[in-house]
Design a protein around this motif. Structure first.
Motif, PDB file in Angstrom:
ATOM      1  N   ARG A 253      -4.071   0.950  10.782  1.00  0.00           N
ATOM      2  CA  ARG A 253      -4.831   0.279   9.725  1.00  0.00           C
ATOM      3  C   ARG A 253      -4.198  -1.025   9.254  1.00  0.00           C
ATOM      4  O   ARG A 253      -4.883  -1.912   8.791  1.00  0.00           O
ATOM      5  N   ARG A 254      -2.895  -1.129   9.339  1.00  0.00           N
ATOM      6  CA  ARG A 254      -2.251  -2.361   8.863  1.00  0.00           C
ATOM      7  C   ARG A 254      -1.732  -3.238   9.997  1.00  0.00           C
ATOM      8  O   ARG A 254      -0.996  -4.198   9.749  1.00  0.00           O
ATOM      9  N   GLU A 257      -2.097  -7.007   9.745  1.00  0.00           N
ATOM     10  CA  GLU A 257      -1.296  -7.678   8.725  1.00  0.00           C
ATOM     11  C   GLU A 257       0.165  -7.761   9.126  1.00  0.00           C
ATOM     12  O   GLU A 257       0.882  -8.646   8.663  1.00  0.00           O
ATOM     13  N   GLU A 258       0.613  -6.814   9.954  1.00  0.00           N
ATOM     14  CA  GLU A 258       2.051  -6.701  10.210  1.00  0.00           C
ATOM     15  C   GLU A 258       2.533  -7.415  11.474  1.00  0.00           C
ATOM     16  O   GLU A 258       3.702  -7.733  11.577  1.00  0.00           O
TER      17      GLU A 258
ATOM     18  N   LYS B  15      -8.397  -5.430  -1.636  1.00  0.00           N
ATOM     19  CA  LYS B  15      -7.450  -5.571  -0.531  1.00  0.00           C
ATOM     20  C   LYS B  15      -6.261  -6.393  -1.008  1.00  0.00           C
ATOM     21  O   LYS B  15      -6.436  -7.497  -1.527  1.00  0.00           O
ATOM     22  N   ASN B  16      -5.089  -5.825  -0.835  1.00  0.00           N
ATOM     23  CA  ASN B  16      -3.868  -6.567  -1.158  1.00  0.00           C
ATOM     24  C   ASN B  16      -3.114  -6.852   0.118  1.00  0.00           C
ATOM     25  O   ASN B  16      -3.148  -6.069   1.053  1.00  0.00           O
ATOM     26  N   PHE B  17      -2.438  -7.972   0.149  1.00  0.00           N
ATOM     27  CA  PHE B  17      -1.533  -8.233   1.258  1.00  0.00           C
ATOM     28  C   PHE B  17      -0.116  -8.183   0.741  1.00  0.00           C
ATOM     29  O   PHE B  17       0.161  -8.627  -0.363  1.00  0.00           O
ATOM     30  N   ARG B  18       0.760  -7.654   1.577  1.00  0.00           N
ATOM     31  CA  ARG B  18       2.162  -7.693   1.209  1.00  0.00           C
ATOM     32  C   ARG B  18       2.709  -9.021   1.655  1.00  0.00           C
ATOM     33  O   ARG B  18       2.631  -9.370   2.819  1.00  0.00           O
ATOM     34  N   TYR B  80      -8.514  -3.058   7.116  1.00  0.00           N
ATOM     35  CA  TYR B  80      -9.085  -1.932   6.397  1.00  0.00           C
ATOM     36  C   TYR B  80      -8.873  -2.149   4.899  1.00  0.00           C
ATOM     37  O   TYR B  80      -7.839  -2.680   4.500  1.00  0.00           O
ATOM     38  N   PRO B  81      -9.846  -1.747   4.075  1.00  0.00           N
ATOM     39  CA  PRO B  81      -9.669  -1.947   2.625  1.00  0.00           C
ATOM     40  C   PRO B  81      -8.627  -0.989   2.042  1.00  0.00           C
ATOM     41  O   PRO B  81      -8.428   0.104   2.569  1.00  0.00           O
ATOM     42  N   ASP B  82      -7.965  -1.426   0.973  1.00  0.00           N
ATOM     43  CA  ASP B  82      -7.039  -0.543   0.266  1.00  0.00           C
ATOM     44  C   ASP B  82      -7.810   0.434  -0.609  1.00  0.00           C
ATOM     45  O   ASP B  82      -7.397   1.559  -0.820  1.00  0.00           O
TER      46      ASP B  82
END
Lengths: 259, 434
Positions: A253-254, A257-258, B15-18, B80-82
Motif C-alpha cells: 500500500r505504501r 511513497e517509499e 492522505k498524509n505523506f511522511r 491508497y488512502p489513509d
C-alpha cells in the motif's frame, strides 16, 4: 485476500508475460553472442566443473560433475530469482509511481525469467545426461512437479523479500552472504550420504534441500523422489507462499511513497 | 452527455505523506533510532468527498501542492488512502506520465506492445490497433529504431499514441496535454473529444485553465488539501485565478507543510470582492532591459482595473489601464501608447494617442495620470502582457516599459481565435418578410 490478488494478477497476465520477455531479452542485449549466452553460460559452467572435479581433484563419486550440475541448476533458479526480486520494486520505482498494476507482477516476472532460464539450461543438461550413459526414464516425469515445488517456494520468498526491501534496503546487501551460507547448507556440491545421519535429517528441514534432493533422485539416481520429503517441501512452500503474499499485500500500500 | 450513474466515488478521503527529515533506511539506523522516526506528516488530502458520473469531463485545478495529483493517484490505485474510501467502476487508463515503462533499447514497435501491456491491453488488441497507433504517432521510419535514439518530442508522440489507443471507460490525465508541436496537440485534443463523445469519463489535472474551460463539463478546485469549490468551469476558474493572482501579488504563495487554518472558502472569496480589484505591479526602482528611455517622462505606476478582480478581465467587459507618470523636464508634443502581447510575444493590439488622434500633449514638470479605457475588451481567454510607453514626436522613447503588467482574460463563451469581433446574428424571418 490472497485469492483476490491472484485474480488481479491473472487480469494482468499479458503484462507479466511481456515483463518476463523483456527481462530475458535485455539480459544479454548488446553482447555479440546475444541470446546464445543463455546456453553458453551453463555449458561453460559445466565444463569448468568437469575439468576441476574429474581431472584435478579426482572425486571418486561417479559422474560427479553431472551430480553437481543438476543441483547447481536448481540452486541457480532459486538464488538468482530471490536475489534479483529483492531489489526489483526499488529498481522499477518509476513504474510503481506512475502506473497502476498489481505490484506482484514485478517479483513474479523475475522468478518467471529464472524458471524459463532453467528450462533453457535443460537443453544442455539433457544431452549431457545422454552422453554420460543415462537413458530417459519414467522418473524424468517428476521434473516438472519438482520444478513447480521450487517455483512456489521461490515466489513465496521473493514476494516477502521484495516488499520488505522497500522499507529496509539492507536486505539487498545481506542477502548475498545469506544465500552463500544457504548454498553450503544445501546438498548441491556434496551428497547427504557424506553427512552423519542426524545432521542429514536436520538438513532436510531446509526446503531447498528437498528440492535439490528430489531433482537428484529423479535425474541422477534414477528413482522416484522420496514422497515424504516432497510433501513436506510442498507444505512448507505453500505456507511460505501464502505468508509472503499476505505480507506483500500488507506492505504494497505504501510502495509508491517509499520507493 | 452525462447520466447519473456514479463511476468514481471518493468518500471522506484523507492522505498524509511522511516527509522523512532523515531517512532511516538501513538496519543500523532502524535499530538506533527505533521509535524515534524522524519524519513529519504532510497532509496531502484531508476529508475529501466527491462523486463523478459516467461520461463527465472533469477538470481538477489548483496551485502546486494542493492535492490534485494525489487525488488522481488515489483514483488510479497507485496510492491508497489513509482514511476513507475510493471506489472506481470501469476500466481505467491513467496517463500520469507519458512513456513510463518505455524501454530505451527496444524499438518503437516493440515498445508499443510493452507499453500497451502496461496499460492493460492484450497482445491481440494491440495487434489490431498497431497500424492505427503507428499512424497516429506519425513516426514513420523511426518506428523500428530504438527508442533511445528518439527526440523527446518523438518519445511523447509515441507514448500518447499508445495511451489514447486504449479504449478505457475512465481516463485520468495529469498535465500531459502539452505534448508535441501545435498540430499534434490539436490531434490529441481531438482524440480526447472523440473519447468524450463515446461516454468516456475524463478527469484532467492541469494548469491550463483555458483548456479546462473549453473541454470540461465541471471543474473541481483543490486548495490546501480540500475541495474549495466545484461547479461550472467559468465560475471556478474565475474564483481560482482571482485567488491565485492575489496571493501571488501578496507574495503569500510559498509552499508550507502547515495548512492554513483559515481556509474556509467564504472568507477569502469575500475578501477578493471587497478589495479594489486593481493590480499594482512592479516598482519604478526595478530597472531592467525591458525598460528604456530618455527619462524626461517616467512612468511610475500602472493600474489595470476591471470588474472581475486583480489582473483578471472578462472578455467583453470594460477595462481601464491607468498610467501614473512623472514629468521631469517639460516636454512638447509627446504621446502615450500601449501594446498587448500574448505570452509567446505575438502582438494582438497596439496603439497610442498620436495614432488615435487624441491631440497634442504638452506637459510641464509634475505628476499626472492618463487612462486607456475600453468599454468592450474583446481579446479571447489567455494570458497577455501589456507594454506601456511614452514617446516624443520623433519616436524617441521617454520611457518604454516592455511587459509592464500581465493580465488574465477569461470568458463564459467558447468562441475561438484571438479576439471577439463585436457581432450579432440575424435570422431573416422568411414567413413575414418575403
Amino acid at each position: 485476500m490472497v485469492f483476490g490478488r491472484i485474480g488481479e494478477v491473472w487480469k494482468y497476465r499479458e503484462m507479466l508475460w511481456s515483463m518476463i520477455l523483456s527481462e530475458l531479452r535485455t539480459r544479454y542485449r548488446g553482447s555479440v553472442l546475444g541470446f546464445l549466452w543463455t546456453f553458453i553460460n551453463p555449458l561453460l559452467t559445466l565444463l569448468v566443473y568437469t575439468f576441476i572435479f574429474s581431472k584435478i581433484m579426482k572425486v571418486t563419486m561417479p559422474h560427479y560433475s553431472l551430480f553437481m550440475f543438476i543441483g547447481l541448476l536448481a540452486w541457480n533458479l532459486f538464488a538468482t530469482g530471490v536475489q534479483a526480486s529483492a531489489s526489483v520494486i526499488v529498481r522499477q520505482g518509476s513504474l510503481v509511481k506512475k502506473i497502476y498494476f498489481p505490484r506482484e507482477i514485478l517479483p513474479l516476472s523475475v522468478v518467471g525469467g529464472s524458471v524459463i532460464n532453467y528450462l533453457f539450461s535443460l537443453v544442455i543438461l539433457v544431452p549431457f545426461l545422454l552422453i554420460s550413459g543415462y537413458q530417459p526414464t519414467i522418473y524424468w516425469l517428476f521434473v516438472p512437479l519438482i520444478l513447480l515445488l521450487e517455483t512456489i517456494f521461490t515466489v513465496g520468498l521473493s514476494l516477502m523479500l521484495s516488499s520488505l526491501t522497500v522499507y529496509l534496503r539492507d536486505i539487498e546487501h545481506m542477502l548475498g552472504i545469506f544465500l552463500m551460507l544457504w548454498f553450503y547448507l544445501t546438498p548441491v556440491v556434496y551428497s547427504t550420504t557424506m553427512l552423519s545421519p542426524n545432521i542429514a535429517q536436520l538438513f532436510k528441514l531446509n526446503p531447498m534441500s528437498d528440492v535439490v534432493l528430489s531433482f537428484q533422485s529423479a535425474l541422477y539416481y534414477n528413482e522416484s523422489p522420496h514422497w515424504k520429503l516432497f510433501v513436506y517441501g510442498l507444505v512448507i512452500s505453500i505456507v511460505v507462499l501464502i505468508f509472503g503474499w499476505w505480507l506483500f499485500g500488507l506492505l504494497n500500500r505504501r510502495f509508491a511513497e517509499e520507493v | 452527455m452525462t447520466n447519473n450513474e456514479t463511476v468514481i466515488s471518493v468518500q471522506n478521503v484523507s492522505k498524509n505523506f511522511r516527509v522523512h527529515l532523515e531517512r532511516n533506511h538501513t538496519l543500523k539506523e532502524r535499530v538506533l533510532y527505533a521509535g524515534r522516526a524522524k519524519y513529519r506528516d504532510f497532509v496531502a488530502l484531508s476529508d475529501v468527498s466527491l462523486t463523478i458520473s459516467k461520461g463527465e469531463s472533469v477538470g481538477l485545478i489548483g496551485v502546486n501542492g494542493s492535492g490534485k495529483s494525489t487525488l488522481l493517484k488515489l483514483m488510479s490505485k497507485i496510492l491508497y488512502p489513509d482514511a476513507g474510501s475510493v471506489t472506481v467502476q470501469g476500466r481505467v487508463s491513467s496517463l500520469l506520465e507519458l512513456g513510463a515503462g518505455f524501454h530505451p533499447d527496444f524499438s518503437g514497435r516493440e515498445n508499443i506492445f510493452m507499453n500497451g501491456a502496461l496499460l492493460g491491453l492484450s497482445r491481440k488488441e494491440i495487434n489490431t490497433k498497431l497500424a492505427e497507433i503507428i499512424d497516429f504517432s506519425e513516426l514513420g521510419d523511426f518506428i523500428d529504431e530504438p527508442v533511445r535514439s528518439y527526440s523527446s518530442g518523438m518519445y511523447m508522440r509515441l507514448a500518447f499514441s499508445v495511451a489514447v489507443a486504449v479504449d478505457p471507460e475512465i481516463i485520468l490525465i495529469d498535465e500531459i496535454l502539452a505534448v508535441g508541436d501545435a498540430a499534434f496537440q490539436a490531434k490529441c485534443m481531438n482524440r480526447l473529444r472523440e473519447l468524450r463523445a463515446r461516454e468516456t469519463t475524463i478527469i484532467i489535472v492541469t494548469h491550463d485553465t483555458a483548456a479546462v474551460e473549453r473541454f470540461c463539463d465541471r471543474v473541481i478546485w483543490m486548495h490546501d488539501s480540500q475541495v474549495k469549490m466545484e461547479g461550472k468551469p467559468i465560475n471556478c476558474i474565475q474564483a481560482y485565478l482571482a485567488t491565485v493572482f492575489k496571493a501571488s501579488n501578496d507574495g503569500s504563495n510559498k509552499m508550507s507543510f502547515e495548512r492554513s487554518e483559515i481556509s474556509a472558502p467564504s472568507i477569502e472569496t469575500k475578501l477578493i470582492q471587497e478589495t479594489t480589484n486593481q493590480v499594482h505591479i512592479k516598482d519604478f526602482s526595478e530597472e531592467s532591459e525591458l525598460r528604456w528611455g530618455t527619462g524626461d517622462v517616467v512612468i511610475e505606476d500602472i493600474k489595470v482595473s476591471s470588474g472581475s478582480g486583480s489582473g483578471l478581465v472578462q472578455c467583453g467587459e470594460p477595462l481601464a489601464i491607468t498610467i501614473r507618470f512623472c514629468v521631469k523636464k517639460a516636454v512638447k508634443d509627446i504621446d502615450f501608447g500601449i501594446g498587448i502581447f500574448t505570452v509567446d510575444d505575438m502582438q494582438c493590439y497596439g496603439t497610442n494617442t498620436r495614432l488615435d488622434r487624441f491631440g497634442e500633449i504638452t506637459l510641464n514638470p509634475g505628476t499626472d495620470l492618463i487612462t486607456f479605457q475600453s468599454s468592450n475588451f474583446c481579446l479571447l481567454p489567455g494570458s497577455y502582457w501589456i507594454d506601456v510607453a511614452c514617446s516624443a514626436a520623433d519616436t524617441q522613447a521617454h520611457d518604454y516599459w516592455r511587459k509592464a503588467v500581465q493580465i488574465q482574460v477569461y470568458s463564459d463563451k467558447n468562441d475561438v481565435g484571438i479576439c471577439r469581433v463585436p457581432h450579432e446574428w440575424i435570422l431573416r424571418d422568411s414567413q413575414h418578410d418575403l
